[in-house]
Design a protein around this motif. Structure first.
Motif, PDB file in Angstrom:
ATOM      1  N   TYR A  39     101.574  68.694  47.608  1.00  0.00           N
ATOM      2  CA  TYR A  39     101.634  67.241  47.778  1.00  0.00           C
ATOM      3  C   TYR A  39     102.845  66.618  47.097  1.00  0.00           C
ATOM      4  CZ  TYR A  39     100.148  62.392  48.058  1.00  0.00           C
ATOM      5  OH  TYR A  39     100.090  61.048  48.321  1.00  0.00           O
ATOM      6  N   GLN A  40     103.017  66.916  45.803  1.00  0.00           N
ATOM      7  CA  GLN A  40     104.117  66.272  45.081  1.00  0.00           C
ATOM      8  C   GLN A  40     105.469  66.752  45.607  1.00  0.00           C
ATOM      9  OE1 GLN A  40     103.625  66.060  40.871  1.00  0.00           O
ATOM     10  NE2 GLN A  40     105.544  64.960  40.559  1.00  0.00           N
ATOM     11  N   GLU A  41     105.559  68.028  45.979  1.00  0.00           N
ATOM     12  CA  GLU A  41     106.815  68.531  46.550  1.00  0.00           C
ATOM     13  C   GLU A  41     107.131  67.815  47.860  1.00  0.00           C
ATOM     14  OE1 GLU A  41     109.074  72.709  47.799  1.00  0.00           O
ATOM     15  OE2 GLU A  41     106.947  72.740  47.261  1.00  0.00           O
ATOM     16  N   LEU A  42     106.097  67.541  48.643  1.00  0.00           N
ATOM     17  CA  LEU A  42     106.284  66.823  49.909  1.00  0.00           C
ATOM     18  C   LEU A  42     106.818  65.413  49.651  1.00  0.00           C
ATOM     19  CD1 LEU A  42     105.947  66.433  52.960  1.00  0.00           C
ATOM     20  CD2 LEU A  42     103.541  65.870  52.544  1.00  0.00           C
ATOM     21  N   ILE A  43     106.212  64.710  48.708  1.00  0.00           N
ATOM     22  CA  ILE A  43     106.652  63.355  48.373  1.00  0.00           C
ATOM     23  C   ILE A  43     108.089  63.367  47.849  1.00  0.00           C
ATOM     24  CG2 ILE A  43     106.243  61.357  46.892  1.00  0.00           C
ATOM     25  CD1 ILE A  43     104.208  61.753  49.162  1.00  0.00           C
ATOM     26  N   ASP A  44     108.384  64.315  46.955  1.00  0.00           N
ATOM     27  CA  ASP A  44     109.734  64.408  46.392  1.00  0.00           C
ATOM     28  C   ASP A  44     110.762  64.731  47.466  1.00  0.00           C
ATOM     29  OD1 ASP A  44     108.643  63.892  43.923  1.00  0.00           O
ATOM     30  OD2 ASP A  44     108.633  65.972  43.253  1.00  0.00           O
ATOM     31  N   THR A  45     110.384  65.609  48.410  1.00  0.00           N
ATOM     32  CA  THR A  45     111.305  66.007  49.473  1.00  0.00           C
ATOM     33  C   THR A  45     111.600  64.838  50.408  1.00  0.00           C
ATOM     34  OG1 THR A  45     110.505  68.297  49.393  1.00  0.00           O
ATOM     35  CG2 THR A  45     111.665  67.614  51.396  1.00  0.00           C
ATOM     36  N   ILE A  46     110.555  64.115  50.798  1.00  0.00           N
ATOM     37  CA  ILE A  46     110.745  62.940  51.667  1.00  0.00           C
ATOM     38  C   ILE A  46     111.658  61.926  50.978  1.00  0.00           C
ATOM     39  CG2 ILE A  46     109.589  60.970  52.754  1.00  0.00           C
ATOM     40  CD1 ILE A  46     107.122  62.789  53.089  1.00  0.00           C
ATOM     41  N   ASN A  47     111.463  61.784  49.677  1.00  0.00           N
ATOM     42  CA  ASN A  47     112.258  60.818  48.915  1.00  0.00           C
ATOM     43  C   ASN A  47     113.742  61.196  48.887  1.00  0.00           C
ATOM     44  OD1 ASN A  47     112.292  58.442  47.131  1.00  0.00           O
ATOM     45  ND2 ASN A  47     112.886  59.898  45.546  1.00  0.00           N
ATOM     46  N   LYS A  48     114.036  62.505  48.981  1.00  0.00           N
ATOM     47  CA  LYS A  48     115.426  62.978  48.931  1.00  0.00           C
ATOM     48  C   LYS A  48     116.164  62.791  50.250  1.00  0.00           C
ATOM     49  CE  LYS A  48     114.438  66.649  45.568  1.00  0.00           C
ATOM     50  NZ  LYS A  48     114.305  68.127  45.401  1.00  0.00           N
TER      51      LYS A  48
END
Length: 321
Positions: A39-48
């Protein structure tokens, strides 16, 4: 560092599970992402992901820019989601129509397990964190009992539906598909996807153009909502991790009302295929259910759903070493 196989293959499998969940009103793809540990990796990736990718390509080369946005992870996950929406989702929607109690029982077990595992990550129980959990629970529960509205088909409303639904889809415990149902857009979106497939098969270019306009409007709203809200979640995880985990755990707890297997249908609607499906339901105890409540089988599938999380955790730990 991830290897091409089996690491990215496992991510694709998680994407398949997310896609299958996202098309079912009441089940959240965000919950699947949370319980599968991405989940957090997904959020961080979208943010990048933004337009700086192109300037980075020019300055550092495609390979470095691709690694900076975690592109391989995103492609693997989106591939799984797309495959699921096009194939596995049909199986799940068929099972929901023919064996609803058993399917919802499995989902119920998954969500209960996710509440336990995500809740364990909270390291502080101060008053603001407890209030965050309570607020998340109340909001999510209210969404599950809200009455859906009639179906609007304007382009602006499709854009707004995409914007709001995608935010729900990345929130654990809040179903994007159910939000679409509440907004009255679920039948429109699913029907438009069916029209898209039919227009391609029949080579009806006029109909195809109209469908592309509708889907494009919905997708534009979804992309904007995804990008804006991912920044909010990214900031919350960085600055208020316990508060955010408590809020998301509350969302999942409140959503249990929607995935409870035994329902009494209060009102029906006509879906995109012309079939009668439940529109408004109320959770009831198994012994009040009209017909065979399949209690033993339902409990067994709840346990299987719960134990599935242990398997996911073990696989994730094994491949992370």
């Amino acid at each position: 560092m991830r290897k091409l196989f089996p690491d990215y293959f496992l991510i694709t499998l998680k994407g398949i599970a997310m896609g299958a969940a996202d098309v079912v009103p009441g089940v959240s793809g965000g919950t699947i992402a949370f319980i599968s540990g991405i989940y957090q990796e997904l959020i961080d990736t979208i943010n990048k992901v933004d337009f700086s990718f192109f300037s980075s390509c020019k300055e550092h080369g495609f390979k470095i820019a691709w690694q900076q946005i975690n592109g391989s992870f995103l492609v693997a996950l989106l591939t799984g989601i797309a495959l699921s929406v096009l194939s596995l989702s049909k199986i799940i929607t068929h099972l929901l129509a023919t064996q609803p109690i058993l399917v919802w029982s499995f989902f119920f077990g998954l969500v209960v397990a996710s509440i336990y595992f995500i809740g364990k990550q909270i390291t502080s129980f101060k008053l603001p964190i407890i209030l965050s959990f309570v607020i998340g629970t109340i909001v999510s529960y209210y969404i599950t009992i809200a009455t859906p509205v009639s179906t609007p088909e304007s382009y602006f409303y499709l854009f707004l539906s995409g914007f709001i639904a995608i935010i729900a889809m990345i929130l654990p415990g809040v179903s994007g598909a159910f939000i679409l149902l509440l907004m009255g857009s679920y039948a429109v979106v699913i029907g438009t996807i069916n029209q898209f497939r039919e227009a391609i098969i029949t080579l009806n270019w006029v109909a195809l153009w109209q469908v592309i306009l509708k889907l494009g409007t919905f997708a534009l709203g979804a992309l904007l909502g995804l990008k804006l809200f991912s920044k909010v979640l990214h900031w919350m995880f960085d600055n208020y991790r316990n508060l955010t985990l408590a809020l998301l755990t509350g969302f999942m707890l409140g959503s249990l009302n929607k995935v409870w297997p035994w329902k009494k249908v209060l009102q029906i609607r006509i879906d995109s295929h012309g079939n009668e499906v439940p529109f408004l339901e109320r959770s009831i105890l198994p012994h009040y259910y009209e017909g065979d409540n399949l209690l033993i089988s339902a409990i067994l599938l709840m346990v299987i759903g719960f134990l599935t999380i242990f398997s996911i955790e073990k696989i994730a730990v094994k491949f992370s070493k």
